[in-house]
Design a protein around this motif. Structure first.
Motif, short mmCIF file in Angstrom:
data_model
loop_
_atom_site.label_atom_id
_atom_site.label_comp_id
_atom_site.label_asym_id
_atom_site.label_seq_id
_atom_site.Cartn_x
_atom_site.Cartn_y
_atom_site.Cartn_z
N ARG A 50 0.79 -1.24 0.00
CA ARG A 50 0.00 0.00 0.00
C ARG A 50 0.81 1.28 0.00
O ARG A 50 0.25 2.35 -0.22
CB ARG A 50 -0.91 0.04 1.24
N THR A 53 4.62 2.22 -3.44
CA THR A 53 4.46 2.81 -4.78
C THR A 53 5.07 4.22 -4.73
O THR A 53 5.66 4.67 -5.70
CB THR A 53 2.96 3.00 -5.12
N TYR A 61 6.53 10.55 -6.59
CA TYR A 61 5.31 11.36 -6.53
C TYR A 61 5.31 12.30 -5.33
O TYR A 61 4.27 12.56 -4.73
CB TYR A 61 4.07 10.46 -6.51
N GLY A 62 6.47 12.77 -4.95
CA GLY A 62 6.54 13.77 -3.89
C GLY A 62 6.47 13.23 -2.48
O GLY A 62 6.43 13.99 -1.53
N PRO A 64 7.61 12.30 1.02
CA PRO A 64 8.78 12.90 1.66
C PRO A 64 9.80 11.91 2.20
O PRO A 64 10.93 12.30 2.51
CB PRO A 64 8.18 13.73 2.80
N ALA A 78 9.64 14.34 8.40
CA ALA A 78 10.09 15.51 7.65
C ALA A 78 9.28 16.74 8.02
O ALA A 78 9.80 17.83 8.20
CB ALA A 78 9.98 15.24 6.15
N SER A 79 7.97 16.56 8.17
CA SER A 79 7.10 17.72 8.43
C SER A 79 7.13 18.13 9.89
O SER A 79 6.92 19.28 10.23
CB SER A 79 5.66 17.37 8.04
N VAL A 85 8.22 9.07 12.54
CA VAL A 85 7.37 8.75 11.39
C VAL A 85 6.24 7.79 11.77
O VAL A 85 5.10 7.96 11.34
CB VAL A 85 8.24 8.17 10.25
N MET A 89 2.33 7.87 10.81
CA MET A 89 1.72 6.79 10.02
C MET A 89 0.39 6.40 10.65
O MET A 89 -0.63 6.27 9.98
CB MET A 89 2.64 5.56 9.98
N ARG A 92 -2.05 9.27 9.85
CA ARG A 92 -2.42 9.50 8.44
C ARG A 92 -3.26 8.37 7.84
O ARG A 92 -4.04 8.62 6.93
CB ARG A 92 -1.17 9.75 7.60
N ARG A 98 -6.92 13.79 4.40
CA ARG A 98 -5.77 13.41 3.59
C ARG A 98 -5.28 12.02 4.00
O ARG A 98 -4.17 11.86 4.51
CB ARG A 98 -4.64 14.42 3.76
N MET A 100 -3.75 8.27 4.07
CA MET A 100 -2.67 7.56 3.39
C MET A 100 -3.03 6.08 3.36
O MET A 100 -3.28 5.53 4.43
CB MET A 100 -1.34 7.73 4.13
N PRO A 101 -3.08 5.43 2.24
CA PRO A 101 -3.09 6.05 0.92
C PRO A 101 -4.45 6.70 0.67
O PRO A 101 -5.37 6.49 1.43
CB PRO A 101 -2.88 4.85 -0.01
N LEU A 105 -6.95 2.38 3.63
CA LEU A 105 -6.62 0.98 3.85
C LEU A 105 -7.88 0.19 4.15
O LEU A 105 -8.79 0.69 4.81
CB LEU A 105 -5.67 0.84 5.05
N TRP A 269 5.11 18.27 -6.49
CA TRP A 269 5.43 18.23 -5.07
C TRP A 269 6.88 17.81 -4.97
O TRP A 269 7.20 16.63 -5.05
CB TRP A 269 4.50 17.22 -4.38
C1 HEC Z 1 0.20 7.60 -4.11
C2 HEC Z 1 1.39 7.89 -3.38
C3 HEC Z 1 1.40 7.56 -1.90
C4 HEC Z 1 1.03 6.39 -1.29
C5 HEC Z 1 0.53 5.11 -1.94
C6 HEC Z 1 1.22 6.59 0.12
N1 HEC Z 1 1.71 7.84 0.34
FE1 HEC Z 1 2.18 8.68 2.15
N2 HEC Z 1 2.63 10.44 1.24
C7 HEC Z 1 2.58 10.69 -0.10
C8 HEC Z 1 2.86 12.10 -0.36
C9 HEC Z 1 2.91 12.76 -1.73
C10 HEC Z 1 3.08 12.69 0.90
C11 HEC Z 1 3.41 14.16 1.17
C12 HEC Z 1 2.17 14.99 1.12
C13 HEC Z 1 1.26 14.78 2.28
O1 HEC Z 1 1.69 14.82 3.43
O2 HEC Z 1 0.07 14.55 2.02
C14 HEC Z 1 2.92 11.63 1.89
C15 HEC Z 1 3.04 11.82 3.25
C16 HEC Z 1 2.93 10.80 4.20
C17 HEC Z 1 3.13 11.01 5.60
C18 HEC Z 1 3.47 12.32 6.30
C19 HEC Z 1 4.94 12.49 6.48
C20 HEC Z 1 5.26 13.77 7.18
O3 HEC Z 1 6.45 14.05 7.38
O4 HEC Z 1 4.32 14.54 7.50
C21 HEC Z 1 2.94 9.78 6.20
C22 HEC Z 1 3.07 9.47 7.69
C23 HEC Z 1 2.63 8.84 5.17
N3 HEC Z 1 2.63 9.49 3.96
C24 HEC Z 1 2.38 7.50 5.37
C25 HEC Z 1 1.94 6.63 4.39
C26 HEC Z 1 1.59 5.24 4.63
C27 HEC Z 1 1.68 4.56 5.98
C28 HEC Z 1 1.21 4.72 3.44
C29 HEC Z 1 0.68 3.34 3.16
C30 HEC Z 1 -0.25 2.79 4.11
C31 HEC Z 1 1.30 5.78 2.45
N4 HEC Z 1 1.76 6.90 3.06
C32 HEC Z 1 0.97 5.63 1.10
C33 HEC Z 1 2.30 9.77 -1.10
C34 HEC Z 1 1.81 8.48 -0.86
#
Ligand code: HEC
Length: 439
Positions: A50, A53, A61-62, A64, A78-79, A85, A89, A92, A98, A100-101, A105, A269
């Motif tokens: 998940r 990618t 795709y940006g 961090p 990072a933020s 982290v 996680m 988010r 917003r 993730m993803p 899930l 991004w």
């Molecule tokens: C399609 C691309 C993509 C997928 C898939 C994805 N992420 Fe992200 N993630 C990003 C991007 C782009 C950012 C930065 C922008 C934002 O914070 O929304 C980010 C930011 C984050 C942050 C914030 C980091 C910070 O420093 O604030 C976390 C935590 C995170 N992702 C966890 C996850 C987890 C856990 C998964 C899987 C369960 C996941 N992401 C899946 C693209 C993705």
């Protein structure tokens, strides 16, 4: 009476992934950390399927940071450098706006992350621990479109036929650029499939192709925020993971002819210090022989917005009684609001009946950053009325009205359907619009 029923809405394009040649980094096996700890197997499995990618060893795709090692989950974010982290996680994956993803899930996988975070994100020792690999084929976006016989691939982009690239500055974070260019299509030409051609995947967050009758000016590059023409209609969009769409065999999408314009909105991004020169765009299969059914994008919703300061959960309702005399075959819907929008749905009332049917579209948690097309197979009948409801949380101290600036709001559902123009009310046919008072 039409006899052809679409057996499916927009078919996802599941090809070209393996053929795409980008992101050829070596498959990195990870989890050997200084502390000697690895990710627990179940957590590693969720991250593998998940998250990597984007959160790959070389981030895409940006994203961090990488999420390929136990150490990466224990590093400071990072933020928010005061927090590890893994804590973010845990937040988010539940974030209502917003997540993730972006697709969220499934419950069983949420439970795996929740349990691990609640336990303080423990590491794992021994050979039974999980590993996360960065699979280059999984991170390669579709870059080649197979067109059906009779149609050919055309690259629709400001960068088409030129070497012009947009330079994304290093460490620029969030950049939302719009590229205006005139349509080069002739009346009658139709699109039968579309997929993004992603150039600089490292920095591309999402892109949307709009059509407009406003004349933005050739070669113009502008900040999208505040400058999008009001009549801009969503044609096709891309976000990571989206591999494109193929229309049903007997349907073609009408396109603006050479009096019309495209605006390609690209959301970059860039979290790294390196610049990136990007020339992404939308690849389309074009046919010169119109297909049996012409589809178009129709605009539903409301222009009548006044969201009071600090108000939460404010709903704006737009009604639509289309003038169609034949069944309308819906292929997809795309919700479009700005930053205060939190949810949108379009309901259908058969023959004006108050008994609601299944919704045409239901987006219970909307995010500006993940505007995607929701496929549909719904067939609307003459006499149906549609009600589009947009919900907002106004986090500002001002009343927010309809408008194109980021501080303004919008409430549109862009509905792809055939016959072209069928979802229009009195006076709205040329613009493919059906916007009216709440029914
Ligand atoms: C399609 C691309 C993509 C997928 C898939 C994805 N992420 Fe992200 N993630 C990003 C991007 C782009 C950012 C930065 C922008 C934002 O914070 O929304 C980010 C930011 C984050 C942050 C914030 C980091 C910070 O420093 O604030 C976390 C935590 C995170 N992702 C966890 C996850 C987890 C856990 C998964 C899987 C369960 C996941 N992401 C899946 C693209 C993705």
């Amino acid at each position: 009476m039409r006899t052809t029923q679409p057996r499916h809405g927009l078919a996802p394009l599941l090809v070209a992934l393996a053929a795409a040649g980008c992101g050829n980094e070596p498959a990195a096996t990870v989890d050997t950390t200084t502390s000697g700890l690895s990710l627990p197997t179940d957590v590693a499995r969720v991250l593998q399927t998940r998250c990597v990618t984007c959160h790959s060893a070389t981030t895409m795709y940006g994203a961090p940071m990488a999420l390929t090692t136990y150490a990466a989950t224990q590093a400071m974010a990072a933020s928010t450098p005061t927090r590890p982290v893994w804590q973010l996680m845990g937040e988010r994956v539940h974030d209502p706006v917003r997540p993730m993803p972006a697709t969220r899930l499934p419950d069983d996988e949420l439970a795996i992350i929740d349990r691990w975070v609640a336990a303080g994100a423990p590491g794992c020792t021994g050979s039974s621990c999980g590993t996360v690999t960065t699979d280059p084929t999984a991170t390669s976006p579709a870059s080649r479109l197979p067109c059906a016989p009779g149609s050919r691939a055309v690259f629709v982009s400001h960068a088409a036929g030129s070497t012009n690239r947009f330079r994304v500055p290093g460490a620029s974070g969030n950049v939302n650029k719009c590229f205006a260019f005139r349509s080069s299509f002739r009346a009658g030409q139709q699109a039968t499939a579309f997929a993004a051609r992603v150039d600089q995947s490292r920095v591309l967050h999402h892109l949307i192709l709009f059509a407009t009758d406003a004349q933005p000016g050739a070669g113009e590059v502008f900040d999208c925020d505040g400058n999008m023409p009001r009549d801009a209609r969503f044609i096709a969009g891309w976000a990571p993971g989206n591999e494109g769409s193929v229309l049903p065999q007997d349907v073609g999408l009408e396109l603006p002819d050479s009096t019309g314009w495209f605006i390609l909105q690209v959301h970059y991004w860039n979290t790294t210090p390196d610049v990136a020169d990007d020339g992404s765009g939308m690849e389309m299969c074009i046919t010169d022989t119109p297909r049996l059914h012409a589809a178009s994008v129709h605009t539903l919703g409301s222009l009548n917005l006044a969201i009071p300061p600090r108000a939460q959960g404010v709903e704006v309702v737009g009604g639509c009684t289309p003038e169609n005399t034949e069944p309308v075959h819906v292929l997809g819907s795309t919700a479009h609001m700005h930053r205060l929008g939190v949810a949108m749905r379009t309901e259908v009332f058969r023959g004006g009946n108050t008994a609601r049917m299944e919704p045409l579209m239901d987006v219970p948690s909307y995010s500006f950053d993940s505007q995607v097309s929701h496929p549909s197979e719904m067939v609307l009948m003459p006499g149906d009325t549609l009600r589009t409801t947009c919900r907002y949380n106004n986090t500002t101290n001002q009343t927010v009205y309809f408008g194109e600036r980021t501080e303004d709001e919008m409430c549109f559902n862009f509905v792809l359907a055939w016959p072209a123009g069928s979802l229009s009310n009195a006076g709205g046919r040329a613009a493919r619009r059906c916007i009216g008072r709440a029914p």
